[in-house]
Enzyme design. Structure first.
Site, PDB file in Angstrom:
ATOM      1  CD  GLU A 437      54.819  -0.755  30.296  1.00 45.69           C
ATOM      2  OE1 GLU A 437      54.273  -0.784  29.173  1.00 45.69           O
ATOM      3  OE2 GLU A 437      55.339  -1.742  30.826  1.00 45.69           O
ATOM      4  CG  ASP A 510      56.917  -1.927  26.794  1.00 43.81           C
ATOM      5  OD1 ASP A 510      57.125  -0.927  26.080  1.00 43.81           O
ATOM      6  OD2 ASP A 510      57.642  -2.266  27.748  1.00 43.81           O
TER       7      ASP A 510
END
Ligand code: 0RA
Length: 664
Positions: A437, A510
């Site tokens: 990401e 995350d």
């Protein structure tokens, strides 16, 4: 195989007091204790729950034979499980050949059940089908209590070794079998039964066997009780699977039977409906066993559905040219339950029906019954054809986008996405790709990786919610196209998990709300479009640490709060500093120079930290993504990603209590 645990030699039952027959019997169970994985698949959480299934399957067979109506499963506070049924009860009289109680023969002999019952569609003969004796061998304590012919009989075992003879402990007017067992903690990696997992299987069995009432009682902690009984059978099952999506064509139920090669009847029941989503959910069972890999019953259904609806549509001037099979699958939810006398299970996980004659039986039942149904329900027929026509139009539009992807993957190396930092090794088994990401984390990962076998594909922003998108929309999405090309295993009908360019596909996002959203979107995509990668165990989730604890030059990483507190305790040498509320000081600099910081995101870590904590195979922990139940997974994805808001809200409220570390 490496999961087998060899018990210490002195744990094995050594008995000299038994007749020759019993010694042979004990040798059989010793083999189970020596190589448990060979009998129940593995000794992890999966194998543990297999024990319950093995016992329940025996009761289901008793119910299918027409003798039992209620099955009651209890998870007891002492860690044991009991399965009670109101069937005939395992015979207790002397065994004609072995001269000991038949009960003892059943509990001590592998595959004993099959010798008694000629009933042909047995569950218990299925996947592993090792019988209750296996459960006995792998249990610390095992008690069988039989109500039969006016008496209550009981016998106790430990590790497959009889502790008592078969004794009469009372009188009764009832009949039935109760098996209570405590799994052996020296064999299993975990001996904690998960009520939810047990419930999932009981619910599935209740849908497939509408005459049986199943109850699960959890006596541990709070104590809960759930009853599973679905008189509507497969119709109820389809409605349950599609609970969170809107149905367009109400459930159609079709059943019939035909002679199989073995001479016995193959019985088939199918229920399907169409919903407003674009994906297909097809669940198939043979003798109550989930055939995850499909097989001849599925092939027969698919081809007959296409053929029958097409010929109805052409005959009634509803379409000009025949629609393709794909078009009839958009938004289709179907459940196929077949009863086959001598099923052959094939495939990687032995969950693919191989009997070739079943295909023809299913096809002719559908051809005949569905044609009758369509003729008498023209409104439903019209809706089905409208739905398929729309899908066909979308398919034409998708063709263009798809060709784009196909061209890209055909050119292989030169056309790999520009963002992909590939690895130098070209053997799929040894390599892995991280889907990361964000560009900044992607940058750190590129610098921190071992470029020989680790590839990095940074993903920008949110990927498309594939649950609510038609195929061509899915392929129009830039991020998804990049993923498809990087993995190189194709897409749609041509997808082949064996062609994956990497052995591991690792999702790295995350540990916050945005990160888990992206993870869910990616999981949705893999579940809907590359499911075999998950079945083959190639999909993983990276586990970045949540905390860094620093004292002077020393740095430690912790993956959860407990670990963090343990690290602090260790470097403080058990001097715990409490703040004015009496809680341990956890964040910021403490009085003794320990600095605790919480990683907010992957981007905060420098390349070296990312390597050490999350990417180095020697130190990292990866979560492997597995599908325990396709039904439940479908249900969860429909709920979380579908259009209906109310079921999602309920799901989140129901599950909020289990969510820790919610970073809002
Ligand atoms: C062997 C023979 C018969 C029933 C069973 C086994 C039996 C096994 C289990 C395991 C759990 N529940 C069960 N219920 C029955 C036939 C008995 C007869 O002919 O009366």
């Amino acid at each position: 195989m490496n999961e087998e645990i060899l018990p210490e030699e002195n744990e094995l039952p050594k008995q000299n007091t038994y007749s020759e027959d019993s010694i042979k019997v004990l040798e059989g169970l010793e083999a189970v204790r020596l190589r448990p994985a060979m009998y129940i698949g593995d000794v992890s959480d999966r194998g543990l729950h297999h024990l319950i299934q093995e016992v329940v399957d025996n009761s289901i067979d008793e119910a299918l034979a027409g003798y039992c109506k209620n099955i009651y499963v209890t998870l007891h506070a002492d860690g044991s499980c009991s399965v009670q049924d109101d069937g005939r009860g395992i015979p207790t009289g002397p065994h004609p050949v072995k001269m000991i109680s038949t009960l003892e023969v059943v509990l001590c002999t592998l595959h004993a059940g099959g010798k008694f019952d000629k009933g042909s569609y047995k569950v218990s003969g299925g996947l592993h089908g090792v019988g209750v004796s296996c459960v006995n061998a792998l249990s610390m304590d095992f008690t069988a209590t039989i109500h039969r012919e006016g008496s209550i009989y009981q016998q106790r075992y430990s590790k497959g070794d009889p502790q008592t003879p078969v004794e009469i402990i009372g009188t009764t007017e009832k009949t039935g079998t109760t098996i209570r067992f405590l799994p052996d903690s020296t064999i299993f990696k975990t001996v904690h039964f998960r009520a939810e997992k047990v419930a999932d299987r009981l619910r599935e069995l209740a849908f497939l066997n509408p005459d049986i009432i199943m109850t699960l009682e959890d006596e541990r902690e709070e104590g809960t009780k759930e009853v599973f009984c679905y008189p509507g059978g497969l119709v109820d099952f389809v409605r349950y699977v599609d609970e969170s999506v809107t149905s367009v064509v109400e459930p159609v139920l079709i059943s019939g039977s035909g002679k199989s090669d073995s001479g016995a009847d193959t019985i088939v029941e199918i229920c399907f409906e169409y919903n407003d989503s674009y994906s297909e959910t097809l669940l198939s069972y043979v003798n109550n066993i989930n055939t995850v890999e499909g097989g001849t019953h599925v092939t027969g259904f698919r081809s007959a559905l296409t053929r029958t609806v097409n010929s109805y549509a052409v005959n009634n001037n509803l379409i000009k040219t025949a629609l393709s099979g794909e078009d009839f699958r958009e938004g289709l939810t179907a459940i196929i339950s077949a009863k086959v006398a001598e099923p052959q299970f094939e495939g990687q996980t032995k969950t693919k029906l191989g009997n070739s004659d079943v295909e023809g039986v299913v096809r002719s039942i559908i051809n005949e019954q569905l044609a009758i149904y369509l003729d008498s329900n023209p409104k439903v027929a019209k809706k089905m054809i409208e739905k398929a026509t729309l899908a066909a139009e979308a398919r034409m539009a998708a063709k263009k986008s798809r060709e784009l992807v196909r061209r890209q993957s055909a050119l292989e190396f030169s056309s790999l996405p520009g963002k992909l930092a590939d690895c130098s090794l070209r053997t799929a088994e040894d390599t892995e790709v991280y889907l990361v990401e964000g560009d900044s984390a992607g940058g750190s990962a590129k610098q921190g990786r071992d470029r020989r076998f680790q590839a990095i594909l940074p993903l920008r922003g949110k990927i498309l919610n594939t649950h609510r998108a038609r195929m061509h929309k899915v392929l129009d999405n830039e991020e998804i196209r990049t993923i498809i090309t990087a993995i190189g295993a194709g897409f749609g009908e041509e997808f082949d998990a064996d062609k994956s360019r990497y052995g591991k596909i690792i999702l790295m996002a995350d540990a916050d709300v945005d990160g888990s959203h992206i993870r869910t979107l990616l999981l949705t995509f893999f579940f809907l479009h590359m499911r075999d990668l998950i079945h083959q165990g190639k999909l993983y989730i990276a586990q970045p640490p949540l905390y860094k604890v620093k004292k002077g030059k020393q740095e430690y990483y912790a993956y959860n709060e407990a670990e963090r507190d343990e690290v602090i305790r260790r470097i403080r040498k058990d001097k715990i500093v409490l703040d004015d509320k009496g809680e341990e000081i956890l964040e910021g600099a403490t009085s003794d120079g320990i600095i605790i910081s919480r990683f907010k995101g992957l981007g905060e870590m420098n390349p070296e930290q990312l390597w050490t904590t999350t990417m180095n195979p020697e130190k990292r922990t990866l979560l492997q993504v597995t599908i325990e139940s396709v039904t439940e997974a479908t249900h969860v994805f429909d709920t979380l990603m579908g259009e209906k808001v109310e079921p999602r809200r309920e799901f989140i409220e129901r599950n909020a209590q289990y969510v820790k570390n919610l970073d809002v």
